[in-house]
Design a protein around this motif. Structure first.
Motif, PDB file in Angstrom:
ATOM      1  N   ALA A 136       0.852  -1.181   0.000  1.00  0.00           N
ATOM      2  CA  ALA A 136       0.000   0.000   0.000  1.00  0.00           C
ATOM      3  C   ALA A 136       0.892   1.237   0.000  1.00  0.00           C
ATOM      4  O   ALA A 136       1.828   1.329   0.799  1.00  0.00           O
ATOM      5  N   SER A 137       0.611   2.171  -0.898  1.00  0.00           N
ATOM      6  CA  SER A 137       1.408   3.391  -1.011  1.00  0.00           C
ATOM      7  C   SER A 137       0.504   4.612  -0.907  1.00  0.00           C
ATOM      8  O   SER A 137      -0.620   4.613  -1.422  1.00  0.00           O
ATOM      9  N   TYR A 138       1.007   5.649  -0.249  1.00  0.00           N
ATOM     10  CA  TYR A 138       0.259   6.892  -0.075  1.00  0.00           C
ATOM     11  C   TYR A 138       1.187   8.057  -0.401  1.00  0.00           C
ATOM     12  O   TYR A 138       2.333   8.086   0.047  1.00  0.00           O
ATOM     13  N   TYR A 139       0.687   9.012  -1.200  1.00  0.00           N
ATOM     14  CA  TYR A 139       1.481  10.157  -1.640  1.00  0.00           C
ATOM     15  C   TYR A 139       0.804  11.447  -1.189  1.00  0.00           C
ATOM     16  O   TYR A 139      -0.045  12.000  -1.891  1.00  0.00           O
ATOM     17  N   PRO A 140       1.159  11.945  -0.002  1.00  0.00           N
ATOM     18  CA  PRO A 140       0.568  13.192   0.488  1.00  0.00           C
ATOM     19  C   PRO A 140       1.245  14.409  -0.142  1.00  0.00           C
ATOM     20  O   PRO A 140       2.107  15.054   0.458  1.00  0.00           O
ATOM     21  N   GLY A 141       0.868  14.753  -1.350  1.00  0.00           N
ATOM     22  CA  GLY A 141       1.533  15.832  -2.064  1.00  0.00           C
ATOM     23  C   GLY A 141       2.595  15.282  -2.983  1.00  0.00           C
ATOM     24  O   GLY A 141       2.791  14.074  -3.100  1.00  0.00           O
ATOM     25  N   ASN A 142       3.316  16.168  -3.650  1.00  0.00           N
ATOM     26  CA  ASN A 142       4.300  15.736  -4.650  1.00  0.00           C
ATOM     27  C   ASN A 142       5.711  15.651  -4.097  1.00  0.00           C
ATOM     28  O   ASN A 142       6.661  15.490  -4.849  1.00  0.00           O
ATOM     29  N   VAL A 143       5.886  15.784  -2.789  1.00  0.00           N
ATOM     30  CA  VAL A 143       7.237  15.761  -2.225  1.00  0.00           C
ATOM     31  C   VAL A 143       7.377  14.691  -1.145  1.00  0.00           C
ATOM     32  O   VAL A 143       8.337  14.706  -0.389  1.00  0.00           O
ATOM     33  N   TYR A 153       9.404   5.620   4.307  1.00  0.00           N
ATOM     34  CA  TYR A 153       8.909   6.990   4.246  1.00  0.00           C
ATOM     35  C   TYR A 153       9.968   7.845   3.582  1.00  0.00           C
ATOM     36  O   TYR A 153      11.159   7.768   3.913  1.00  0.00           O
ATOM     37  N   ASN A 154       9.539   8.665   2.634  1.00  0.00           N
ATOM     38  CA  ASN A 154      10.441   9.539   1.897  1.00  0.00           C
ATOM     39  C   ASN A 154       9.811  10.922   1.837  1.00  0.00           C
ATOM     40  O   ASN A 154       8.654  11.050   1.426  1.00  0.00           O
TER      41      ASN A 154
END
Length: 271
Positions: free
Chosen positions: A49-56, A122-123
């Motif tokens: 499962a992946s989550y991208y809160p914004g583009n950074v 986390y990145n």
């Protein structure tokens, strides 16, 4: 959300398959190949499962399960006797004098092993910091837990050993780094940790060899003077982490190697 199923195969090292027997009377050790080694066949199942809160930024978590059939492990013992040799190789001339114990090493197939665990990473680019140059920093964190249960490993009496983990599989690994990057300059400070794990199996728990836990802190930097001209600096093993093996328990040290931090600097010119 992603789910994946795959199969894979891992063949033995070619040298392990050579039917040789190397006997050193001076060093009191015997090593041999095993032409009967089978390839390891794996079934792999992953759920991510992946989550991208914004583009950074990105946050991902995953579960995995692997089934390895005919896995290969290293078998080694320092108490190989005259009777042990006679039992395994009755038609060969016995080089071990009665009453002596020699080192012995080879490779075997286990029956199967179940491996399962989870991974979290986390990145994030630190664009929320107040100063402009600090917003060029980025953070990376990763943790992996692995558990395994192997079958088909026997002790000196030929009985199957219970509760065995896959040799070479570390239960805990941690990776973390903080990096800076702009048009000309890049730098990264990295931390890597691996917990101790079984490296070689012996006749019993007492003779199993473990690779000790290790933690490394490394730094590298690069400055681009021109497109094809760069200055670099690397600093490795800043924690002065030793390499060590122990037998069965951590207080039974088998091998210790100290390397100290290393530094490297120079100019790189690409034609």
């Amino acid at each position: 959300m992603r789910a994946a199923y795959s199969t894979s195969i891992a063949r033995p090292n070619y040298y392990w398959l050579v039917p040789y027997m190397n006997i050193s009377n001076a060093d009191h050790n015997i090593s041999l190949g095993n032409s009967d080694l089978k390839s390891t066949y794996a079934h792999n199942l992953d759920l991510i499962a992946s989550y991208y809160p914004g583009n950074v930024a990105s946050l991902s978590a995953g579960l995995f399960y692997k089934r390895l059939n005919d896995f290969i492990y290293t078998y080694a013992t320092s108490s190989f006797t005259n009777s042990d040799f006679a039992k395994l190789y009755p038609t060969r001339s016995n080089p071990i004098p009665v009453g002596e114990e020699w080192d012995y090493k080879t490779h075997h197939n286990g029956e199967s092993v179940d491996i399962y665990g989870f991974e979290v990473s986390y990145n994030r680019q630190l664009d929320f910091l107040p100063l402009a140059f600090l917003r060029r920093l980025s953070l990376y964190l990763n943790y992996t837990y692995t558990h395994s249960k192997a079958s088909g490993i026997t002790n000196e009496e030929g009985e199957e050993r219970q509760g065995m983990m896959l040799p070479g599989s570390a239960p805990h690994t941690v990776n973390a780094s903080i990096a800076y990057e702009d048009k000309h300059f890049t730098a990264r400070l990295s931390y890597n940790y691996t917990s101790s794990y079984v490296d070689e199996l012996g006749k019993n728990d007492f003779e199993d060899r473990y690779y000790g836990s290790q933690a490394f802190l490394d730094f590298n930097a690069n400055y681009k003077i021109k497109q094809n001209l760069q200055i670099f600096f690397d600093a490795n093993n800043l924690l002065n982490t030793p390499l060590y093996y122990y037998q069965g328990q951590k207080d039974r040290l088998m091998q210790l190697e100290l390397y100290k931090p290393t530094f490297n600097a120079g100019i790189r010119w690409n034609l």
